[in-house]
Scaffold this motif. Structure first.
Motif, PDB file in Angstrom:
ATOM      1  N   UNK A   1      -6.643  -4.092   4.920  1.00  0.00           N
ATOM      2  CA  UNK A   1      -7.521  -3.035   5.406  1.00  0.00           C
ATOM      3  C   UNK A   1      -6.787  -1.703   5.312  1.00  0.00           C
ATOM      4  N   UNK A   2      -7.495  -0.609   5.517  1.00  0.00           N
ATOM      5  CA  UNK A   2      -6.834   0.687   5.545  1.00  0.00           C
ATOM      6  C   UNK A   2      -5.779   0.739   6.628  1.00  0.00           C
ATOM      7  N   UNK A   3      -6.073   0.133   7.780  1.00  0.00           N
ATOM      8  CA  UNK A   3      -5.096   0.082   8.872  1.00  0.00           C
ATOM      9  C   UNK A   3      -3.868  -0.704   8.455  1.00  0.00           C
ATOM     10  N   UNK A   4      -4.076  -1.830   7.756  1.00  0.00           N
ATOM     11  CA  UNK A   4      -2.946  -2.628   7.267  1.00  0.00           C
ATOM     12  C   UNK A   4      -2.069  -1.813   6.320  1.00  0.00           C
ATOM     13  N   UNK A   5      -2.718  -1.064   5.421  1.00  0.00           N
ATOM     14  CA  UNK A   5      -1.975  -0.265   4.441  1.00  0.00           C
ATOM     15  C   UNK A   5      -1.138   0.796   5.142  1.00  0.00           C
ATOM     16  N   UNK A   6      -1.716   1.450   6.137  1.00  0.00           N
ATOM     17  CA  UNK A   6      -0.968   2.458   6.900  1.00  0.00           C
ATOM     18  C   UNK A   6       0.224   1.808   7.609  1.00  0.00           C
ATOM     19  N   UNK A   7       0.000   0.642   8.199  1.00  0.00           N
ATOM     20  CA  UNK A   7       1.086  -0.075   8.879  1.00  0.00           C
ATOM     21  C   UNK A   7       2.181  -0.453   7.893  1.00  0.00           C
ATOM     22  N   UNK A   8       1.780  -0.939   6.719  1.00  0.00           N
ATOM     23  CA  UNK A   8       2.746  -1.319   5.677  1.00  0.00           C
ATOM     24  C   UNK A   8       3.539  -0.087   5.233  1.00  0.00           C
ATOM     25  N   UNK A   9       2.852   1.029   5.063  1.00  0.00           N
ATOM     26  CA  UNK A   9       3.532   2.257   4.646  1.00  0.00           C
ATOM     27  C   UNK A   9       4.555   2.688   5.689  1.00  0.00           C
TER      28      UNK A   9
ATOM     29  N   UNK B   1       1.801   8.104   4.286  1.00  0.00           N
ATOM     30  CA  UNK B   1       0.593   8.930   4.376  1.00  0.00           C
ATOM     31  C   UNK B   1      -0.132   8.705   5.699  1.00  0.00           C
ATOM     32  N   UNK B   2      -0.890   9.691   6.104  1.00  0.00           N
ATOM     33  CA  UNK B   2      -1.670   9.575   7.338  1.00  0.00           C
ATOM     34  C   UNK B   2      -2.846   8.625   7.108  1.00  0.00           C
ATOM     35  N   UNK B   3      -3.510   8.237   8.195  1.00  0.00           N
ATOM     36  CA  UNK B   3      -4.682   7.373   8.063  1.00  0.00           C
ATOM     37  C   UNK B   3      -5.743   8.028   7.187  1.00  0.00           C
ATOM     38  N   UNK B   4      -5.962   9.326   7.402  1.00  0.00           N
ATOM     39  CA  UNK B   4      -6.990  10.016   6.620  1.00  0.00           C
ATOM     40  C   UNK B   4      -6.640  10.017   5.138  1.00  0.00           C
TER      41      UNK B   4
END
Length: 222
Positions: free
Chosen positions: A34-42, A53-56
């Motif tokens: 998910x987008x949240x997963x990607x942000x967490x991975x980043x 990168x930010x969530x947005x």
């Protein structure tokens, strides 16, 4: 050579920012995210050698990548609401392979706020400068230890082999940064003493250059 790759085929890539390719890259480790997963991975990995990168930005890049056909998404049930899960498409995988092979090797961007303060150290006091450097060292210790922990936590997953290698490099990078910052701490007092020998302008207290404009000749020679 990875499966389904064709080194002879040329792919015309769209003009995407590096962040888009980084977001796409998180989908190449075999998991739907998910987008949240990607942000967490980043935050867990990219943050130590590139940036997170930010969530947005994550969601903006996912929309752009989906528009290009590089990712697909589907709605999945979550704990409290439905979410979108993303996976890389064959076209996205081919494009990302092409980008990793052909993108220019850019010069790393260094925006070192601590060095900016030290560059303007003649407007500050040595003790204040040293306090800033010590705070910087604390930040680097935290990053070094974080990179070390991530290197240890990724050592048993074969698909993370290259990520593991980068985490080890990141740990050594922050260790070197700590060493150089400690050297700066030792130099601040002697540097301030040297500056005190410069003739000063009346009123401002700024230095009087010995040879005004000499820096122009030096920059031209470099």
């Amino acid at each position: 050579m990875p499966e389904n790759s064709d080194s002879s085929a040329e792919i015309e890539l769209p003009a995407l920012p590096a962040t888009a390719w980084a977001v796409l890259g998180t989908l190449t480790f075999g998991e739907e995210l998910s987008g949240y997963d990607i942000k967490t991975w980043a935050d867990w990995s990219l943050n130590y050698f590139y940036w997170s990168p930010s969530f947005s930005q994550v969601y903006s890049e996912l929309k752009r990548l989906e528009k290009h056909g590089y990712v697909r998404s589907r709605s999945t049930p979550g704990d409290t609401r439905r979410r979108r899960a993303y996976s890389i498409t064959p076209e996205g995988l081919s494009a990302l392979r092409e980008w990793t092979r052909t993108a220019e090797v850019d010069r790393p961007t260094l925006k070192h706020s601590t060095l900016l303060h030290l560059w303007l150290g003649h407007l500050n006091e040595p003790e204040n400068l040293k306090a800033r450097v010590r705070e910087h060292i604390e930040q680097m210790v935290e990053l070094r230890d974080g990179a070390a922990a991530r290197a240890a936590n990724s050592s048993d997953e074969p698909s993370w082999a290259f990520a593991n290698m980068v985490m080890h490099w990141s740990r050594r990078h922050y260790e070197a940064e700590i060493t150089m910052a400690e050297e700066l701490l030792e130099l601040i007092d002697s540097t301030a003493e040297r500056y005190e020998h410069a003739a000063k302008q009346l009123g401002t207290g700024l230095p009087v250059p010995i040879d005004p404009g000499r820096w122009k000749d030096r920059t031209n020679r470099s």
